[in-house]
Enzyme design. Structure first.
Site, PDB file in Angstrom:
ATOM      1  CG  HIS A   5      -0.571   0.370   2.730  1.00 16.38           C
ATOM      2  ND1 HIS A   5      -0.368  -0.492   3.556  1.00 16.38           N
ATOM      3  CD2 HIS A   5      -0.179   1.479   3.092  1.00 16.38           C
ATOM      4  CE1 HIS A   5       0.055   0.097   4.601  1.00 16.38           C
ATOM      5  NE2 HIS A   5       0.220   1.333   4.468  1.00 16.38           N
TER       6      HIS A   5
ATOM      7  CB  SER B  15       2.959   2.189   5.981  1.00 13.34           C
ATOM      8  OG  SER B  15       1.907   1.760   6.600  1.00 13.34           O
TER       9      SER B  15
ATOM     10  CG  ASP C 119       0.332  -4.179   2.969  1.00  6.11           C
ATOM     11  OD1 ASP C 119       0.365  -3.680   1.945  1.00  6.11           O
ATOM     12  OD2 ASP C 119      -0.004  -3.178   4.001  1.00  6.11           O
TER      13      ASP C 119
END
Lengths: 705, 352
Positions: free
Chosen positions: A112, A225, A143
């Site tokens: 992402h 992230s 992910d």
């Protein structure tokens, strides 16, 4: 704060070591040790001699710890920061973090994070440089994304720690690019502990599922992230990906999650393939029974688990040699495997414990994954410089739309808002002058997410193709594959018709028989004793694999010959798949898949020696493939489904047969059972026309009867 | 080696310079034996078996149906935070995955404390220490671990989440009265970690030795600034009420032993001079709708919208229970009601 911890540890140690002493003495001792540490730096070497005869005592250990713990911490962070990557999506459309795992610039990040950038992004390291980076492979379900930073072959790297060694309470550091603060390329460091292990976080739809992940109270914010979670030595625990935020807005509330290092390594080999990866499913559902056992509540008859004997009501005991106690455990583990992997499974059926291997199916079929990717993630927000009229507030709204409170948190948008100004500035200052040169050439070049041309060094490494994140990397692996196969079989002529002779042992028969095998471009023949099989049409090959006849090994031999002769480009649909275990064992083998006239062939090569060990021929995804083992390890030859025990595998010596050149033993296996073992005495070229054609059909008819 | 150590320390106290030489000399040979960064793994694991997951009412309107708790007796008493989750008899799941139905046996509205009981024996449990003025159970700056099932991350036998932080202060929660919506007015440990998340209420605050320091409170937000507060109710505050409940000295379970009196002898809503909201549900809450002017309740300053929690210390969860309890009280006797008025817990005695 951590200094306090260290001092308290010292106090702790002192209390336990010298329980008779009063706290006052302890404090005095501590003060002394601190003082000692300060004054004694210049006299270290001198002092070393004084004490070698003496055993270390409590007080000296204590000052030792205060200093050492502090220095270890700063050392660990200094080391860890070098491999931390700050990812910036060109045009200020977001970004995140990443971590370098190989000196040639491969780095892991989140899907992402990389997704809004497409194929090209810019990455900053704490050496103060910004590097071009291209996408390599993606795993939308887990992910994960693999990118490659360009321009160096000596990047600092992080080392994975085994996930099972990480305990709740262990110190950890999240280092990365929260809120895209690292515009000076110095990442942000936050400290905490591992708050939970083996956590499960639900996917949104079927994407972004976190299985068996770590939970930490180190501050995780949007922009962390894709970044690393390091342990106290600066080694890599996992890849940070999401956090629980709920009603307090998109800032840390002490609950962040990191994809486990084990999972990342399961997928890493396949990420190098440049493909879009899928995750695994057992083909069965399970539930936790009242008695605490995990039972099969439903099973697909087409699944490999069903073919390996798993039935409704059976109790699952272990997956991948790890004990499962609840249905949650099962999903938690399965979520960490790539589709198509073959993993050990232990179950209990009517009181009998069965050890076996199952091939895991894909979660998605056909183009489902590509479709899911289109809808799951919002399109990247518009790049700010180009359309100035665009309201900047649009993107976060889109992003929050899914609404599920457990939906994964994409930090890219929020981060992008912070970064817009900084990045725009960066663009104008650094990059434009360099790129202003050939403007006509510039127009033809692919554009990045900001609409700017991608630098030459990066475009050379980008090749778009449906189903792939970046086909360039797949081609690279295919070249490696074919070079290795050609080296291994450089003694045989792929253009000629092959003739193999020797002795064959059919499973269940004691006496070996003579065999002769002819491998031509289209027509192949296998004669064992008086039985002869001749395959001349594509259907015949498919059928022989389907029915599990001895002749099915001809399908693999023909594919091998075709691959040597034509290479991956002309073989048919060929791609490097990634890495997978063989018989549920490490090391993970390089796997290449090639499809031709109805048969899918998978070639497995040892990662170090490069030796082709196994060729699987699939006639049908819902049936066992014909496995042709090339010089299989000795211990494997006699193992069948009955004798297949976990210990047989774990105790087996690592496969050492590395002889290149023409194989001497070929074994055909189905499921877990051997079918035929051929000891090859000679492997020569022959002329197809010299084969006796007259009685050929007669013999073939005989075998059919 | 241990035996002659005290002597070493005496030496040290008398000769600082020598000590500094010796100690730093010792550091060098021992440096290569890599000592790991201090891990709280042992501190974290030793308390896991005393922390439980609690499931009850909720799951609608932003109310969570889960929270945390911890065992305080080997017989299965569980301390937890009083909340809407306990509107039904909750399910308690122990750390090993065992699942129990529980009864609410104790309830201190002013402490936001509830004590549940599961049917167990020989269970691991926390002592609830009281400390003393000289040796308090903890001081500000002390490192702590908050152990809870926040966000319901763990299910079944999965371990509770562990967070680290420090005690920032010991203070009264009503220092800024009215800005925090809570019934609890007493002292709390203020924490520097984000401990009070959804589902964390009732979790254990422990020191690094695994001693209980307090019970994590509910989520609390400053009405004016929007700042979230992280706090725990200290164990010295909880010790007496929990002890009373465990010992059976104090119970909120409705009395069944007292005989039902004749309707014209016992109390009812009318004799108290109050009118409840219409009883239309199986479990209609005991909200006061109206008061008789100058009636007994009115004189005691009961007001409309007050929620009656306890009658003479006994918990009533709905209007039927309220009527039943009043039937057991002579109408010539006083009745003590514990009520919740917005965020305040008040006790008032109604004299007939």
């Amino acid at each position: 704060m951590v200094l306090w911890t260290a001092i308290e540890m010292t106090l702790e140690m002192l209390r336990t070591v010298m329980s008779p002493s009063t706290p006052r003495v302890v404090r005095a001792a501590l003060g002394l040790t601190l003082f000692a540490a300060v004054v004694s730096i210049p006299i270290r070497s001198e002092a070393a001699d004084v004490v070698t005869t003496n055993q270390p005592n409590a007080a000296s250990n204590s000052d030792d710890i205060v200093w050492r713990v502090e220095r270890e911490r700063t050392d660990a962070i200094a080391k860890a920061m070098q491999s931390t990557v700050c990812v910036f999506v060109p045009g200020g459309a977001g970004g995140g973090s990443g971590v370098l795992i190989s000196p040639d610039g491969y780095a892991l990040t989140n899907f992402h994070v990389s997704s809004p950038a497409g194929t090209y992004m810019r990455c900053g390291l704490n050496d103060g440089n910004v590097y071009d980076a291209v996408i390599v492979g993606i795993d939308p379900v887990g992910d994960l994304a693999l990118i490659q930073l360009l321009g160096r072959d000596d990047f600092p790297t992080a080392t994975f720690v085994p996930s099972r060694s990480v305990r709740i309470g262990d110190a950890c550091y999240a280092i990365g690019n929260p809120f895209l603060l690292a515009t000076n390329l110095q990442p942000t460091v936050t400290a905490g502990i591992v708050s939970g292990t083996r956590r499960y976080q639900y996917p949104s739809g079927t994407l972004l599922e976190y299985g068996n992940c770590f939970q930490t109270d180190a501050s995780i914010n949007p922009g962390n992230s894709g970044g690393p979670l390091y342990d106290s030595h600066g080694d890599l625990i996992g890849i940070i990906g999401r956090a629980s935020f709920e009603k307090r807005g998109r800032v840390n509330v002490g609950v962040g999650y990191a994809i486990s290092g084990d999972q990342a390594q399961n997928f890493l080999g396949s990420l190098f393939s440049g493909r879009i990866l899928d995750h695994a499913t057992l083909g069965a559902t399970v539930g936790t029974d009242d008695d605490g056992s995990v039972r099969v509540t439903n099973i697909l008859q087409s699944s490999d688990a069903y073919r390996r004997g798993l039935r409704y009501g059976d109790e699952i005991l272990e997956i991948d040699n790890r004990v499962v106690q609840t249905a949650n455990d099962v999903q938690n583990l399965l979520a960490t495997f790539p589709a198509q992997w073959r993993v050990p499974l232990t179950y209990r059926q009517k009181g009998r414990v069965v050890h076996t291997l199952v091939r895991l199916a894909s979660v998605h079929r056909g183009d489902e994954l590509l479709e899911e990717m289109k809808t799951a993630l919002p399109p990247p927000p518009p790049a700010p410089p180009t359309p100035p009229s665009d309201p900047p507030g649009d993107a976060p709204g889109d992003n929050d739309a899914p609404g599920d409170e457990k939906a994964p948190e994409e930090d890219t948008d929020e981060a992008s808002e912070n970064a817009e100004d900084d990045n725009a500035e960066e663009d104008s200052n650094n990059d434009r002058p360099a790129e202003d040169e050939g403007s006509s050439e510039e127009k033809n070049r692919p554009k990045d997410s900001a609409g700017e041309p991608i630098p030459q060094a990066a475009t050379e490494r980008i090749e778009e193709r449906k189903g792939f994140a970046n086909y360039y990397y797949n081609k690279k692996q295919q070249s490696k594959f074919i070079a290795r196969v050609q080296r291994q079989f450089d003694g045989v002529n792929p253009q000629a018709t092959w003739k193999l002779q020797g002795q064959a042992t059919i499973a269940g028969e004691k006496e070996p028989k003579l065999f002769e095998m002819i491998v031509g471009d289209d027509v192949c023949e296998l004669t064992i004793g008086s039985r002869r099989e001749r395959l001349a049409t594509p259907d015949a090959y498919v059928q022989s694999v389907d029915t599990g006849s001895a002749g099915s090994l001809l399908a693999a031999m023909r594919s091998l010959k075709r691959m040597l002769d034509k290479g991956p480009e002309q073989f048919g649909d060929t791609y490097y798949w990634g890495t997978a275990p063989v018989l549920g064992r490490s090391p993970l083998r390089d796997t290449t898949v090639a499809t031709h006239s109805g048969i899918e062939t998978r070639f497995y090569q040892h990662p170090e020696s490069g030796r082709l060990e196994l060729i699987e021929s699939f006639a049908d995804r819902d049936g066992d493939p014909a496995e042709l083992w090339i010089d299989p390890p000795e211990w494997l030859i006699d193992i069948d489904a009955q004798s297949f025990k976990r210990f047989a595998l774990s105790d087996a010596p690592t496969d050492s047969a590395t002889t290149n050149g023409t194989p001497t033993v070929l074994q055909l296996r189905y499921g877990l059972d051997p079918l035929a073992t051929l000891n090859v005495k000679s492997w020569s070229d022959t002329d197809m026309e010299s084969m006796p054609t007259a009685d050929k059909d007669a013999v073939s008819d005989a075998t059919n009867e | 080696m241990n035996s002659h150590q005290p002597a070493h320390y005496q030496d040290r106290l008398t000769s600082i310079a020598l000590v500094s030489l010796v100690t730093f000399g010792l550091l060098i040979p021992s440096a290569p034996t890599a000592h790991a960064q201090p891990s709280l793994a042992r501190s974290s694991s030793q308390v896991q078996n005393r922390v439980v997951k609690i499931y009850g009412a909720g799951g609608v309107g932003g109310l969570d149906a889960y929270q945390s708790g911890f065992l305080v007796s080997p017989a299965g008493h569980v301390a937890t935070a009083w909340s809407s989750v306990l509107d039904v008899d909750p399910i308690v799941i122990l750390n090993d995955g065992r699942r129990f139905e529980s009864k609410i046996v104790g309830f201190e509205p002013a402490l936001e404390l509830a004590v549940l009981k599961v049917d167990g024996s020989d269970l691991p449990y926390f002592e609830v220490p009281s400390g003393s003025p000289d040796a308090p159970i903890a001081r500000w700056g002390d490192p702590v671990l908050a152990v809870s099932n926040l966000f319901n991350i763990a299910t079944g036998n999965e371990p509770a989440s562990v967070m680290q932080g420090r005690i920032a202060a010991r203070s009264k929660l009503d220092a800024r009265r009215g800005t925090f919506q809570t019934a609890y007015r007493g002292e709390v440990w203020l924490l520097d970690l984000v401990a009070n998340n959804p589902g964390a209420a009732g979790g254990a605050l422990v020191d690094l030795e695994g001693n209980l320091l307090g019970m994590l409170g509910k989520e609390l937000r400053d009405r004016k600034t929007g700042v979230w507060l992280n706090y725990a109710i200290p164990s010295d505050v909880l010790r007496a009420p929990i002890g009373d409940i465990i010992a059976g000295r104090k119970s909120v379970s409705p009395v069944d032993d007292d005989p039902l009196l004749a309707r014209d002898k016992s109390h009812n809503a009318a004799t108290l001079g109050l009118k409840l909201i219409p009883d239309v549900l199986e479990t209609t809450p005991v909200y006061v709708d109206a008061l008789t002017p100058n009636g007994p309740a009115s004189r005691a300053d009961l007001r409309p919208d007050d929620l009656i929690l306890l009658v003479n210390g006994r918990r009533i969860t709905h209007q039927r229970a309220f009527r039943d309890q009043l039937r057991r009280i002579d109408r010539r006797d006083n009745v003590t009601l514990t009520i919740q008025r917005e965020n305040e817990i008040l006790e008032m005695t109604i004299r007939p």
